[in-house]
Scaffold this active site. Structure first.
Site, PDB file in Angstrom:
ATOM      1  N   TYR A 114       0.748  -1.258   0.058  1.00 17.73           N
ATOM      2  CA  TYR A 114      -0.095   0.420   0.108  1.00 17.73           C
ATOM      3  C   TYR A 114       0.647   1.073   0.386  1.00 17.73           C
ATOM      4  O   TYR A 114       1.827   1.179  -0.777  1.00 17.73           O
ATOM      5  CB  TYR A 114      -0.972   0.010   0.979  1.00 17.73           C
ATOM      6  N   LYS A 169     -21.231 -19.435  -8.939  1.00 18.47           N
ATOM      7  CA  LYS A 169     -20.728 -19.053 -10.794  1.00 18.47           C
ATOM      8  C   LYS A 169     -19.291 -19.200  -9.970  1.00 18.47           C
ATOM      9  O   LYS A 169     -17.704 -19.926 -10.472  1.00 18.47           O
ATOM     10  CB  LYS A 169     -21.534 -18.040 -10.930  1.00 18.47           C
ATOM     11  N   ASP A 212     -27.561 -15.317 -16.463  1.00 21.04           N
ATOM     12  CA  ASP A 212     -28.752 -15.043 -16.605  1.00 21.04           C
ATOM     13  C   ASP A 212     -29.736 -13.718 -17.313  1.00 21.04           C
ATOM     14  O   ASP A 212     -31.024 -13.299 -15.894  1.00 21.04           O
ATOM     15  CB  ASP A 212     -29.225 -15.927 -14.753  1.00 21.04           C
ATOM     16  N   ASP A 237     -25.018 -17.669 -20.966  1.00 19.42           N
ATOM     17  CA  ASP A 237     -26.423 -19.141 -21.054  1.00 19.42           C
ATOM     18  C   ASP A 237     -26.699 -19.334 -22.171  1.00 19.42           C
ATOM     19  O   ASP A 237     -26.606 -20.297 -22.709  1.00 19.42           O
ATOM     20  CB  ASP A 237     -27.486 -18.238 -21.064  1.00 19.42           C
ATOM     21  N   ALA A 272     -32.224 -17.181 -25.723  1.00 23.63           N
ATOM     22  CA  ALA A 272     -30.919 -17.054 -25.714  1.00 23.63           C
ATOM     23  C   ALA A 272     -29.762 -19.023 -25.697  1.00 23.63           C
ATOM     24  O   ALA A 272     -29.430 -18.399 -26.462  1.00 23.63           O
ATOM     25  CB  ALA A 272     -30.654 -16.392 -23.931  1.00 23.63           C
ATOM     26  N   ALA A 273     -30.260 -19.319 -25.504  1.00 22.05           N
ATOM     27  CA  ALA A 273     -29.899 -20.394 -25.626  1.00 22.05           C
ATOM     28  C   ALA A 273     -29.940 -21.584 -26.762  1.00 22.05           C
ATOM     29  O   ALA A 273     -28.656 -21.316 -27.358  1.00 22.05           O
ATOM     30  CB  ALA A 273     -29.809 -21.533 -23.969  1.00 22.05           C
TER      31      ALA A 273
END
Length: 469
Positions: A114, A169, A212, A237, A272-273
């Site tokens: 730092y 995830k 999602d 997805d 979408a898929a």
């Protein structure tokens, strides 16, 4: 509801029972008679008169879990202390954390990590922004971004309810590819706002994993972010599903002795898929595809076509079939479902071509019962972990991002997706390949590294500037 007891509905019941007699054995019998499965039985406290016992068991769902508890409590001499849901316990306090990679034990170490030492590093990046990839977490960090509008099979449950999924995830990114990922759950479902927020936070990340976000908004979000950002944007997805489906189908067709350009494919699901799966199948050489949504086959004669459906109609269903899904699968070699549960029966699968391939991927309840499908199809795959051939996106996205980050790619291209699918298919050796093993386990040690290497090679392994029309 699960058809068999599952660890997803695992509970631990703390009981007090008499030290003598048959009470302990009666506990196991009570669980089994209630249809549960005992996975552990631990004595946590022992006395001359009483024993404290933790009984861990798997149930089918929450109602079944309560029925098991009631059965245990009904055993003579048993006193119930508490019931713990093991899934909720795993999520208690969240599943991920930030951890320092460097020691901070002394003043010298603090001064370098730092202030004042960090100022020199910041100035170096200010002079050459590309150094951020070398000198910060950017080189190995992905944002997992959602608006909570299409979470698993749960629908539009919002950003807070989506957070446990996004945490999971992130944990998978770390476990399978060593990537530091962080959930970004947005309290907006406005496309312009989502795009602007992600654009603004992008300097801190090496890649964006959209997750999602419901169709058709997800298409525009991804397209605009790819135009704006100099880091790869990947909607799991869409593209994760497409990679896994193409890899599994490649091997399934090897099993039945058919080739992708020659088979007739019926695809249920135009969201979408489904759209991403279709695009990758066509890029890989598929020629004869009919796509169905809830209104039936997509064709140019329909008057409800938005831009996405029109593209599908223009690139599939050359003969203009206008009937329903059941009619579309008659004589088809392959059925791929990324749609809704229970829309087909075993009798429908029986109308398909000989040596048919069925991918029923709606989760947790597939488009057709896997058991019924197996009576008529040569190869069956699902999205479930309790059947062979589970098609799971964790087979793709960790390795894909590992390759993208290693190559410092600025984009994701179709050739990278095809390379990932081809590499994933090859993880299953010729000796292993069979009707019940067309796709490797998510725990196969070669999956992420093999996919990453293929993506990295497709990206040219270049540090910057890789683009493809």
């Amino acid at each position: 509801m699960a058809t068999v007891p599952s660890v997803s509905y695992s509970i631990t019941v703390r009981l007090e029972v008499p030290a003598g007699g048959k009470a302990v054995s009666q506990l196991t019998h009570a669980v089994e008679n209630a249809g549960g499965v005992v996975t552990a039985l631990d004595v946590t406290n022992a006395g001359h008169e009483k024993l404290r016992i933790d009984v861990t068991c798997a149930a089918k769902d929450t109602e079944h879990a309560q029925a098991i508890v009631d059965a245990l409590e009904a055993v003579e001499g048993v006193a119930l202390h508490k019931v713990s849901d093991r899934t909720f316990l795993m999520h208690l306090g969240g599943k991920i954390e930030m951890q320092s990679k460097v020691p901070l034990r002394t003043r010298d170490e603090l001064s370098m990590a730092y202030t004042p030492g960090v100022a020199r590093v910041s100035l170096a990046i200010a002079r050459n922004p590309e150094d951020a990839r070398r000198l910060t977490i950017k080189r190995n960090t992905v944002a997992v971004v959602t608006d909570g509008s299409a979470v698993l099979g749960l629908g539009n449950i919002g950003p807070a309810a989506a957070l446990p999924v996004m945490e999971g995830k992130a944990a998978l990114f770390k476990r399978f590819a060593g990537i530091d990922a962080w959930p970004i759950c947005l309290d907006t479902q406005d496309v312009d706002t989502i795009v602007e927020i992600v654009r603004a936070i992008a300097p801190g990340f090496g890649g964006i994993n959209l997750e999602d976000i419901s169709a058709p908004r997800c298409f525009e979000v991804e397209r605009r972010l790819r135009e704006l950002l100099d880091i790869p944007v990947f909607h799991d997805d869409q593209h994760g599903t497409a990679i896994c489906v193409l890899a599994a189908l490649t091997n399934a067709l090897r099993v039945v002795g058919k080739s992708l350009p020659d088979v007739r494919i019926t695809l249920a699901g135009a969201g979408a898929a489904g759209t991403a799966v279709l695009r990758l199948l066509l890029a890989a050489g598929a020629r004869n595809v009919i796509v169905c949504d809830y209104l039936g086959a997509v064709h140019l004669g329909r008057d409800d076509l938005d831009a996405s459906l029109r593209w599908i109609a223009e690139n599939t269903n050359a003969e203009g079939y206008g009937g329903d899904l059941r009619g579309a699968i008659k004589g088809a070699d392959v059925f791929i479902g990324v749609s809704a549960p229970g829309i087909l029966t075993g009798d429908d699968i029986a109308t398909m071509a000989e040596s048919a391939v069925v991918f029923a991927l709606a989760n947790p309840e597939p488009e057709v019962s896997p058991d019924d499908a197996r009576e008529h199809a040569a190869v069956v795959a699902t999205g479930r972990s309790d059947y062979p051939n589970q098609i799971n996106n964790v087979l793709a996205f960790p390795g894909v991002f590992r390759g993208l980050l290693d190559a410092q790619s600025r984009t994701v291209t179709e050739s990278m997706l095809l390379a990932a699918a081809n590499a994933l298919a090859k993880v299953v050796s010729v000796e292993e390949l069979g009707p019940n093993y067309i796709i490797p386990s998510v725990f196969h040690p070669d999956v992420a590294t093999t996919v990453a290497a293929a993506v990295r090679e497709s990206a040219g392994g270049k540090a910057r500037g890789f683009t493809e029309a």
